[in-house]
Write a protein that holds these residues in place. Sequence first.
Motif, PDB file in Angstrom:
ATOM      1  N   GLU A 133      -3.373 -11.208   7.771  1.00  0.00           N
ATOM      2  CA  GLU A 133      -2.744 -12.519   8.131  1.00  0.00           C
ATOM      3  C   GLU A 133      -3.302 -13.884   7.676  1.00  0.00           C
ATOM      4  O   GLU A 133      -4.319 -13.794   7.428  1.00  0.00           O
ATOM      5  N   THR A 134      -2.303 -14.305   7.220  1.00  0.00           N
ATOM      6  CA  THR A 134      -2.661 -15.703   6.544  1.00  0.00           C
ATOM      7  C   THR A 134      -2.519 -17.134   7.315  1.00  0.00           C
ATOM      8  O   THR A 134      -1.701 -17.223   8.209  1.00  0.00           O
TER       9      THR A 134
ATOM     10  N   HIS B 113       0.741  -7.569  14.563  1.00  0.00           N
ATOM     11  CA  HIS B 113       1.181  -6.220  14.804  1.00  0.00           C
ATOM     12  C   HIS B 113       2.457  -5.743  14.713  1.00  0.00           C
ATOM     13  O   HIS B 113       2.995  -5.008  14.020  1.00  0.00           O
ATOM     14  N   ARG B 114       3.361  -6.679  15.285  1.00  0.00           N
ATOM     15  CA  ARG B 114       4.945  -6.857  15.042  1.00  0.00           C
ATOM     16  C   ARG B 114       5.217  -6.756  13.614  1.00  0.00           C
ATOM     17  O   ARG B 114       6.019  -6.038  13.192  1.00  0.00           O
ATOM     18  N   ARG B 115       4.549  -7.677  12.673  1.00  0.00           N
ATOM     19  CA  ARG B 115       4.842  -7.943  11.385  1.00  0.00           C
ATOM     20  C   ARG B 115       4.643  -6.518  10.782  1.00  0.00           C
ATOM     21  O   ARG B 115       5.397  -6.235   9.891  1.00  0.00           O
ATOM     22  N   ASN B 120       6.181  -1.939   7.876  1.00  0.00           N
ATOM     23  CA  ASN B 120       6.136  -0.305   7.823  1.00  0.00           C
ATOM     24  C   ASN B 120       7.076   0.440   8.302  1.00  0.00           C
ATOM     25  O   ASN B 120       6.951   1.691   8.221  1.00  0.00           O
ATOM     26  N   THR B 121       8.418  -0.106   8.427  1.00  0.00           N
ATOM     27  CA  THR B 121       9.545   0.706   8.908  1.00  0.00           C
ATOM     28  C   THR B 121       9.863   1.360   7.706  1.00  0.00           C
ATOM     29  O   THR B 121      10.288   0.722   6.581  1.00  0.00           O
ATOM     30  N   PRO B 122      10.230   2.676   7.938  1.00  0.00           N
ATOM     31  CA  PRO B 122      10.454   3.431   6.548  1.00  0.00           C
ATOM     32  C   PRO B 122      11.954   2.982   6.066  1.00  0.00           C
ATOM     33  O   PRO B 122      12.916   2.580   6.924  1.00  0.00           O
TER      34      PRO B 122
END
Lengths: 294, 253
Positions: A133-134, B113-115, B120-122
């Motif tokens: 996180e930035t 976490h959403r990001r 990381n969606t394949p």
Amino acid sequence: MTSISSSLQLAIPLHVSYIKALGDNKDDLTYHLTAHLRMNAVYWGLTALCIMGHKEALPREETVEFVMSCWDDEAGAFGAHPDHDAHLHSTLSAIQILLMQNALDRIDIHRVVKFILSLHQPSGVFAGDSFGETDTRFLYCAVSALSLLGQLHLLDSEAKERTVNYIVRCRNFDGGFGSVVGAESHAAQVFVCVAALAILDRLDAVDEETLGWWLCERQLPNGGLNGRPEKLEDVCYSFWVLSAMSILDKIPWIDVDKLIGFILSAQDLEGGGIADRPGDMADVFHTLFGVAGA
Amino acid sequence: MHGVKRIRQSAQVLEAKRLREKAKLDDYLSLTQDVLSRKKSRDWSEEALQLTSRLLQVNPEFYTIWNYRRNIFLNGIFPRSSLEEINDLITKDLSSTMTALKAHPKVYWIWNHRRWCLENTPNGPGAPGEADADSWRKTNWDRELFVVEKLLDADPRNFHAWNYRRYVLASMPVPRSAKSELAYTCRKIEANISNFSAWHQRSKVLTSLGESSGSVPSQYLEEEFNLLRNAMYTDPSDQSVWIYHRWLMGAGK
């Protein structure tokens, strides 16, 4: 014109007892739900005590041992609480606490500096931890931590330029700064960016007139300061806004007496501590920023 | 803590509260201890994952547990899952974080976490080059703009949501136009003149249209001044309008 503050004083003994008692809350669910902020909370409490001239109210040995118990040996830095992961924010708080307690010799400086520098991104900002996180808050944490450790020179001129450029890219149409490139100006982010620039000796990157105006517009009729246009006043902005204005040498641009009056009216004169605004519950975060402002 | 009213409570009331909370507190502390000791022993199991779900539901600000959850996925569960299973797990986490965000719209860790889930969606379900090579990612990203709009409807000044909006717009496989973003900010301003966040977004979109010049292209200036004039008549005491005006006057140089 009589100032509001003449009828109210900063109730120092009450706030000292309030801070002392914070660690006694072990039966309180909220106390445990905020373990992820504990290192920061100890810093806020200790700093407030130092400002009020009562540093001894928190026992030195106990405080230092608490900080050291938050050492994350895998990462080489400090987490917020024992067994919590290392993070830049808690690492800065740890360094600040140890500095105030004259215990910097307890830190493995080499490892901490390695941790901090590992978080420096190609864009110039710093991440908070390895998850990436930035935020300009973390940029400030890194620069401040390195400076406090006497290791700022390890940011070579290329790295320093990159860091300053990132801050410049965060500068907005109103002269303020946001958390990332493109983000809206917010007083807390203004503080971290201006303070980082001050430490890096690059205040030339600030549009002082425009930002000075945006900052003094934070003052509301009740004397309190908000963090962004059309938001509510909040005691913590006494620090974020006021510190930025102090660095820019523009404190006379706000009505200081009215601000002091506002802060004093947010005190809890029974239980001690200061709240975000009059009538709300006190907490250690706002106690520090209220005391610092007043 | 912000916006929590101070209430004077008698010693009896406080004691009753303490007793009521004791059971909750004991549960929370034992759950925390369980999860943290599994983390220490590098437990990457399904069971550990479920425990992190429970703990994060109670305390979504416990950043260390978000970290552990991601490590369980990366080290334990993903390596023994098919791409489709990974996408399912990611989609489930996107859904549960949406629920968490509705209750806690300003918690950085949930947004983070959403990001991570999106990033990381394949690739898939199709192979590279096929029509549906990118469908999973497209579906997840498209849904994000919708998620962010819902949260900005609930709180049009939520800077987490605005930052996230900019992140989604910049990262979407099929980008939206600057014109459509100008229209969105216009809608937000019409709903509330003093939405400084919307004015700020507008300043960014207009500047990007000026590309490297850094100033607003002249063909957009007249519309901006019209918008401003209306806003000034509607609410001359609103500072957003004056700060924006000051900038525009400078940008016109």
